[in-house]
Design an enzyme around this catalytic site. Structure first.
Site, mmCIF file in Angstrom:
data_model
loop_
_atom_site.group_PDB
_atom_site.id
_atom_site.type_symbol
_atom_site.label_atom_id
_atom_site.label_comp_id
_atom_site.label_asym_id
_atom_site.label_seq_id
_atom_site.Cartn_x
_atom_site.Cartn_y
_atom_site.Cartn_z
ATOM 1 N N ASP A 160 -3.231 9.639 -7.186
ATOM 2 C CA ASP A 160 -3.184 10.201 -5.824
ATOM 3 C C ASP A 160 -4.330 9.554 -5.053
ATOM 4 O OD1 ASP A 160 -3.274 11.708 -3.543
ATOM 5 O OD2 ASP A 160 -3.560 13.632 -4.539
ATOM 6 N N SER A 161 -4.096 8.314 -4.666
ATOM 7 C CA SER A 161 -5.205 7.520 -4.119
ATOM 8 C C SER A 161 -5.008 7.214 -2.644
ATOM 9 C CB SER A 161 -5.297 6.201 -4.876
ATOM 10 O OG SER A 161 -4.255 5.344 -4.464
ATOM 11 N N THR A 162 -6.049 6.646 -2.069
ATOM 12 C CA THR A 162 -5.956 6.089 -0.729
ATOM 13 C C THR A 162 -5.122 4.805 -0.793
ATOM 14 O OG1 THR A 162 -8.171 5.296 -1.264
ATOM 15 C CG2 THR A 162 -8.035 7.041 0.334
#
Ligand code: SAM
Length: 283
Positions: A160-162
């Site tokens: 769940d990253s940028t």
């Protein structure tokens, strides 16, 4: 709170489009060692978190993304006990993961503690499971964490990253996926947010190629609405070490004992449907 209030816009150069929210003002701002985090108050969407100019979430629509990052993968795995979340510092995905009683342990590894501190202050509803005894919050680089984790020790990895720039760039390559493949037990599943299907199809293709080279036998891209992200339509990509990805534990999802606002058996099935222009991914 009038029509004269200013607007916050994020422009997407790649697609020549923008998304905007009417705001009443900036509530807070912190420049961490990694990025600039801003919190705005909107007139209609609650609070808004922005990192380095990119919209991360609003109070009103984050449930779409967080539920779709957690529930499809957990209802696809046969018995998810040990979960690692890479990124996810706002803690919304962690909250959804911990709704699954069979999950015994969920480690969240975000590089930036300030994201979590800001979320605790401005999005407390997302942080309500942070003190669950099964939760472990680490502040570290997810790439290094996955490189060093014990082999075959995890059932599900959620990335769940940028966007794939700055500290998150290394979360989209073959070396990172190889670390994930090594960490997963047999039948284990990786899921990663994979941007907009409309404008990032080549990125999704590249991700899936890297996943295959890294040892994932199957991958599949699911789509869902997400108004605050570029084009308003988003995706996550699942990759499995062994076994298929075409179905999920529908009976488990039907009889789930927790509440959701978007996720259910029908929305899960809908997310698995492949639009014609995405067929080149091979789903
Ligand atoms: N899904 C949201 C989006 O697409 O806009 C992002 C939500 S979440 C706030 C993204 C998190 O990824 C941030 O808190 C950021 O600090 C974290 N992050 C970026 N690179 C990372 C890395 N290498 N290791 C761990 N966390 C990372």
């Amino acid at each position: 709170m009038t029509k004269d209030s200013p607007w916050f816009y994020e422009n997407f150069e790649q697609s020549g489009s923008a998304i905007g929210f009417r705001v009443t003002g900036k509530l807070d701002e912190v420049r961490s060692a990694f990025q600039l985090i801003e919190i705005w108050n909107t007139t209609d969407w609650g609070k808004l978190m922005v990192i380095d100019g990119a919209i991360m979430l609003t109070s009103r629509d984050n449930f779409l993304y967080h539920e779709m990052m957690a529930h499809p993968v957990l209802f696809t795995h046969t018995n998810p006990k040990r979960v690692v979340i890479i990124g996810g510092g706002d803690c919304g995905t962690l909250r959804e993961v911990l709704k699954h009683k069979e999950v015994e342990n969920a480690v969240q590894v975000d590089i930036d503690e300030q994201v979590t501190r800001m979320s605790e202050k401005y999005f407390p509803e997302l942080c309500e499971s942070n003190h669950d005894p099964r939760a472990e919050l680490l502040f570290d680089d997810g790439i290094a964490y996955m490189r060093n984790i014990a082999p075959e020790s995890v059932d599900v990895v959620i990335v769940d990253s940028t966007d794939p720039v700055g500290p998150a760039e290394g979360l989209f390559n073959e070396a990172f996926y190889a670390s994930c493949a090594r960490a997963l037990r047999s039948g284990g599943i990786l899921v990663q947010q994979s941007e907009s299907p409309l404008v990032h199809l080549s990125l999704i293709k590249a991700m899936r190629h890297h996943m295959a080279v890294a040892g994932f036998a199957h991958s599949r891209t699911l789509t869902f609405p997400q108004p605050c992200y570029p084009t308003g339509w988003w995706s996550c990509t699942l990759a499995r070490k062994g076994g298929e990805l075409s179905g999920f534990r529908e009976r488990g999802a039907y009889s789930k004992t927790f509440s959701t606002r978007y996720y259910n058996v029908e929305t899960h099935r809908a997310a698995l449907a492949t639009p014609e222009f995405m067929r080149e991914l091979g789903d």
